[in-house]
Motif scaffolding. Sequence first.
Motif, PDB file in Angstrom:
ATOM      1  N   THR A 168      34.338  51.704  44.718  1.00  0.00           N
ATOM      2  CA  THR A 168      35.302  50.494  45.607  1.00  0.00           C
ATOM      3  C   THR A 168      35.567  49.266  45.058  1.00  0.00           C
ATOM      4  OG1 THR A 168      32.531  49.783  45.625  1.00  0.00           O
ATOM      5  CG2 THR A 168      33.387  50.775  47.818  1.00  0.00           C
ATOM      6  N   SER A 169      34.848  49.093  43.940  1.00  0.00           N
ATOM      7  CA  SER A 169      35.022  48.489  42.970  1.00  0.00           C
ATOM      8  C   SER A 169      36.663  48.290  42.075  1.00  0.00           C
ATOM      9  CB  SER A 169      34.423  47.557  41.951  1.00  0.00           C
ATOM     10  OG  SER A 169      34.149  48.427  41.287  1.00  0.00           O
ATOM     11  N   ARG A 170      37.312  49.746  42.205  1.00  0.00           N
ATOM     12  CA  ARG A 170      38.070  51.059  40.599  1.00  0.00           C
ATOM     13  C   ARG A 170      38.771  51.553  41.569  1.00  0.00           C
ATOM     14  NH1 ARG A 170      35.117  54.831  37.572  1.00  0.00           N
ATOM     15  NH2 ARG A 170      36.841  55.028  36.901  1.00  0.00           N
ATOM     16  N   THR A 171      39.329  51.132  43.366  1.00  0.00           N
ATOM     17  CA  THR A 171      40.553  51.794  43.853  1.00  0.00           C
ATOM     18  C   THR A 171      41.111  49.893  44.803  1.00  0.00           C
ATOM     19  OG1 THR A 171      38.674  53.470  45.128  1.00  0.00           O
ATOM     20  CG2 THR A 171      40.694  53.191  45.970  1.00  0.00           C
ATOM     21  N   CYS A 172      42.047  50.774  44.597  1.00  0.00           N
ATOM     22  CA  CYS A 172      42.638  49.352  45.204  1.00  0.00           C
ATOM     23  C   CYS A 172      42.867  49.360  46.719  1.00  0.00           C
ATOM     24  CB  CYS A 172      44.272  49.365  45.062  1.00  0.00           C
ATOM     25  SG  CYS A 172      45.278  48.607  45.507  1.00  0.00           S
ATOM     26  N   HIS A 173      42.588  48.888  47.410  1.00  0.00           N
ATOM     27  CA  HIS A 173      42.478  48.774  48.851  1.00  0.00           C
ATOM     28  C   HIS A 173      43.735  48.736  49.823  1.00  0.00           C
ATOM     29  CE1 HIS A 173      43.668  44.173  48.623  1.00  0.00           C
ATOM     30  NE2 HIS A 173      44.455  44.541  50.156  1.00  0.00           N
ATOM     31  N   GLU A 174      45.023  48.233  49.050  1.00  0.00           N
ATOM     32  CA  GLU A 174      46.041  48.764  49.833  1.00  0.00           C
ATOM     33  C   GLU A 174      46.833  49.616  49.593  1.00  0.00           C
ATOM     34  OE1 GLU A 174      49.348  48.238  51.845  1.00  0.00           O
ATOM     35  OE2 GLU A 174      47.978  47.071  51.764  1.00  0.00           O
ATOM     36  N   CYS A 175      46.787  51.301  48.159  1.00  0.00           N
ATOM     37  CA  CYS A 175      47.209  51.925  48.103  1.00  0.00           C
ATOM     38  C   CYS A 175      46.076  52.881  48.176  1.00  0.00           C
ATOM     39  CB  CYS A 175      48.706  52.063  47.205  1.00  0.00           C
ATOM     40  SG  CYS A 175      47.402  51.919  46.154  1.00  0.00           S
ATOM     41  N   GLY A 176      45.003  52.568  47.459  1.00  0.00           N
ATOM     42  CA  GLY A 176      43.933  53.838  47.416  1.00  0.00           C
ATOM     43  C   GLY A 176      43.413  54.582  46.063  1.00  0.00           C
ATOM     44  N   TYR A 177      45.072  53.817  45.750  1.00  0.00           N
ATOM     45  CA  TYR A 177      44.676  54.493  43.849  1.00  0.00           C
ATOM     46  C   TYR A 177      43.426  53.605  43.009  1.00  0.00           C
ATOM     47  CZ  TYR A 177      49.601  56.673  43.542  1.00  0.00           C
ATOM     48  OH  TYR A 177      50.594  58.181  43.975  1.00  0.00           O
ATOM     49  N   VAL A 178      43.370  54.447  41.771  1.00  0.00           N
ATOM     50  CA  VAL A 178      41.868  54.233  41.018  1.00  0.00           C
ATOM     51  C   VAL A 178      43.323  53.388  39.773  1.00  0.00           C
ATOM     52  CG1 VAL A 178      40.131  54.622  39.716  1.00  0.00           C
ATOM     53  CG2 VAL A 178      40.667  56.188  41.774  1.00  0.00           C
ATOM     54  N   GLY A 179      42.386  51.605  39.820  1.00  0.00           N
ATOM     55  CA  GLY A 179      43.441  51.041  39.260  1.00  0.00           C
ATOM     56  C   GLY A 179      42.462  50.309  38.257  1.00  0.00           C
ATOM     57  N   SER A 180      42.273  49.616  37.278  1.00  0.00           N
ATOM     58  CA  SER A 180      41.872  49.010  35.766  1.00  0.00           C
ATOM     59  C   SER A 180      41.028  47.806  36.451  1.00  0.00           C
ATOM     60  CB  SER A 180      42.858  48.668  34.608  1.00  0.00           C
ATOM     61  OG  SER A 180      42.778  47.868  35.415  1.00  0.00           O
ATOM     62  N   ARG A 181      39.497  47.600  36.105  1.00  0.00           N
ATOM     63  CA  ARG A 181      38.828  46.051  35.842  1.00  0.00           C
ATOM     64  C   ARG A 181      38.777  46.086  34.291  1.00  0.00           C
ATOM     65  NH1 ARG A 181      33.857  44.910  40.406  1.00  0.00           N
ATOM     66  NH2 ARG A 181      33.640  43.101  39.415  1.00  0.00           N
ATOM     67  N   THR A 195      49.262  43.672  42.110  1.00  0.00           N
ATOM     68  CA  THR A 195      49.198  43.759  40.957  1.00  0.00           C
ATOM     69  C   THR A 195      47.828  43.308  40.374  1.00  0.00           C
ATOM     70  OG1 THR A 195      50.064  41.068  40.609  1.00  0.00           O
ATOM     71  CG2 THR A 195      51.543  43.015  40.311  1.00  0.00           C
ATOM     72  N   GLU A 196      47.718  42.348  40.854  1.00  0.00           N
ATOM     73  CA  GLU A 196      46.348  41.604  40.652  1.00  0.00           C
ATOM     74  C   GLU A 196      45.587  40.987  41.406  1.00  0.00           C
ATOM     75  OE1 GLU A 196      46.124  37.085  38.457  1.00  0.00           O
ATOM     76  OE2 GLU A 196      46.600  39.443  37.142  1.00  0.00           O
ATOM     77  N   TYR A 197      44.046  40.966  41.338  1.00  0.00           N
ATOM     78  CA  TYR A 197      43.259  40.668  42.590  1.00  0.00           C
ATOM     79  C   TYR A 197      42.107  40.524  42.187  1.00  0.00           C
ATOM     80  CZ  TYR A 197      43.178  40.530  48.072  1.00  0.00           C
ATOM     81  OH  TYR A 197      43.729  41.230  49.031  1.00  0.00           O
ATOM     82  N   GLN A 198      41.232  39.574  43.001  1.00  0.00           N
ATOM     83  CA  GLN A 198      39.891  39.377  42.562  1.00  0.00           C
ATOM     84  C   GLN A 198      39.462  40.388  42.763  1.00  0.00           C
ATOM     85  OE1 GLN A 198      36.991  38.675  43.521  1.00  0.00           O
ATOM     86  NE2 GLN A 198      36.541  37.528  41.914  1.00  0.00           N
ATOM     87  N   ALA A 199      38.353  40.650  41.839  1.00  0.00           N
ATOM     88  CA  ALA A 199      37.477  42.295  41.883  1.00  0.00           C
ATOM     89  C   ALA A 199      36.417  42.824  43.193  1.00  0.00           C
ATOM     90  CB  ALA A 199      37.422  42.905  40.787  1.00  0.00           C
ATOM     91  N   ASP A 200      36.182  41.044  43.132  1.00  0.00           N
ATOM     92  CA  ASP A 200      34.596  40.989  44.026  1.00  0.00           C
ATOM     93  C   ASP A 200      35.222  41.499  45.797  1.00  0.00           C
ATOM     94  OD1 ASP A 200      32.156  41.321  42.375  1.00  0.00           O
ATOM     95  OD2 ASP A 200      33.450  39.970  41.832  1.00  0.00           O
ATOM     96  N   ILE A 201      36.394  40.519  45.947  1.00  0.00           N
ATOM     97  CA  ILE A 201      36.896  41.032  47.053  1.00  0.00           C
ATOM     98  C   ILE A 201      38.121  42.485  47.916  1.00  0.00           C
ATOM     99  CG2 ILE A 201      38.778  39.518  48.787  1.00  0.00           C
ATOM    100  CD1 ILE A 201      38.483  37.299  47.140  1.00  0.00           C
ATOM    101  N   ASN A 202      38.188  42.660  46.547  1.00  0.00           N
ATOM    102  CA  ASN A 202      38.587  43.666  46.630  1.00  0.00           C
ATOM    103  C   ASN A 202      38.184  45.424  47.332  1.00  0.00           C
ATOM    104  OD1 ASN A 202      41.428  46.706  45.641  1.00  0.00           O
ATOM    105  ND2 ASN A 202      39.019  46.866  44.559  1.00  0.00           N
ATOM    106  N   ALA A 203      36.754  44.918  46.559  1.00  0.00           N
ATOM    107  CA  ALA A 203      35.785  46.204  46.818  1.00  0.00           C
ATOM    108  C   ALA A 203      35.392  45.668  48.523  1.00  0.00           C
ATOM    109  CB  ALA A 203      34.684  45.562  46.057  1.00  0.00           C
TER     110      ALA A 203
END
Length: 410
Positions: free
Chosen positions: A320-333, A349-357
């Motif tokens: 949950t913390s490594r996946t983009c909530h919008e497109c589902g791609y695994v991103g970087s933290r 592009t960049e997002y607050q990680a905990d909110i993304n999770a």
Amino acid sequence: MTATATKTLEATLAPPMTHKEQRLQRTVATYRRALSEAFDSGADTQTAVNDVVTDYSLTSYAKDALKKYVPQLRQTYNAEELNDDHPVRFTNRGWSLDHSEGRTHEFCWRVPQAGRGNAFWIPLRINPTQRDLWDDLLDGDVSVGEFRLQQHRTNWVLHVTVEYEVADPETPDEPTYIGFDIGESKLLAGCACQNDTPIQPHIYDGGRARTLRKEMFTTLKRLQERDAAEWRVDERFDHYQNALTDIVEKASREAVEYAESFEDPVIVLEDLSYIRENLDYGTYMNRRLHAWAFARLAGRIENKALDAGIPIEYVNPAYTSRTCHECGYVGSRGVQAEFRCTNDECWVTEYQADINAAANIAGRVNPWGESVPWKPGRDDSLRDGSTLDSATAHREPSAKPAQTTLAEWG
């Protein structure tokens, strides 16, 4: 439909007479010797523990509690050593309470003691905010689970676990799913999702809790190295534990109040069994995860949500913390509070990680209101042929031009 809610009642024993004080001390000392011997023996079944504790001068209620607790220490908590301040645990069969409005202390507890006719009564100073539940105990409207006796400096404290029935909240037809991520950069992050879109996120910062835990570790270590008096060590420990408990209570209360601000809310939490059993963060991270007592905070959110009539769903927290909530791609933290999506076609592009999770957690509940565990390669196709926003679904790039940035939610 009803559900069972659980709370822990707290009371302080009125200062006992000398002979009762001695009997309390003897009970604690005997119980801890039995616990230590059973644990050191490697006993991991109720039968094995029973073989060890049978000869100890304890009530059957304390022995039965030990038979349940020692295997838990081995199998559930993976304990390698015992703390010195374990409370005396009793099963609910040994519970007895008396009440009279004519006494200074209205409630009296019957202290279980080994041997027929040896139990004695002692007045209780209850927590006044829990008065209704104490009254319900007398009326039989709530049932007693385990109860525990422990000494804090010169005070004796009784904790009583009670269970009571509440209306089981029903999932609304058009729910607003609200995911909560319990983490370390931020103790608690909440995010509501409407039409697959994160809205009005909420953050409860965990900085104070981290500071308290570090202070507690350093302070207690120094006191022990200086051979400080036991009462001083206990005093500092109680101070930090009370402060951490206060943070947990405030964070859980804010979480439920945040959920109540939306129409037809459903709270979505991580299934903690996946964290304990399925995710390997390595020794260091596992230690930090357990230190944060995820289950403690989640449990308080659950209880408060149940009291407020808000349904709760549970999902697998993997990625949950490594996946983009919008497109589902695994991103970087790259840093603790920052998530970066690696999909060039995604507006994120960049997002607050905990909110993304938190948004991912909310998005893992399917459109029929059932919790969906994350599984690689599963089919998340909806009835209309589109895809569900999940950890594995890859959607078309969103047309939204805006994003939640670190500057806004840092």
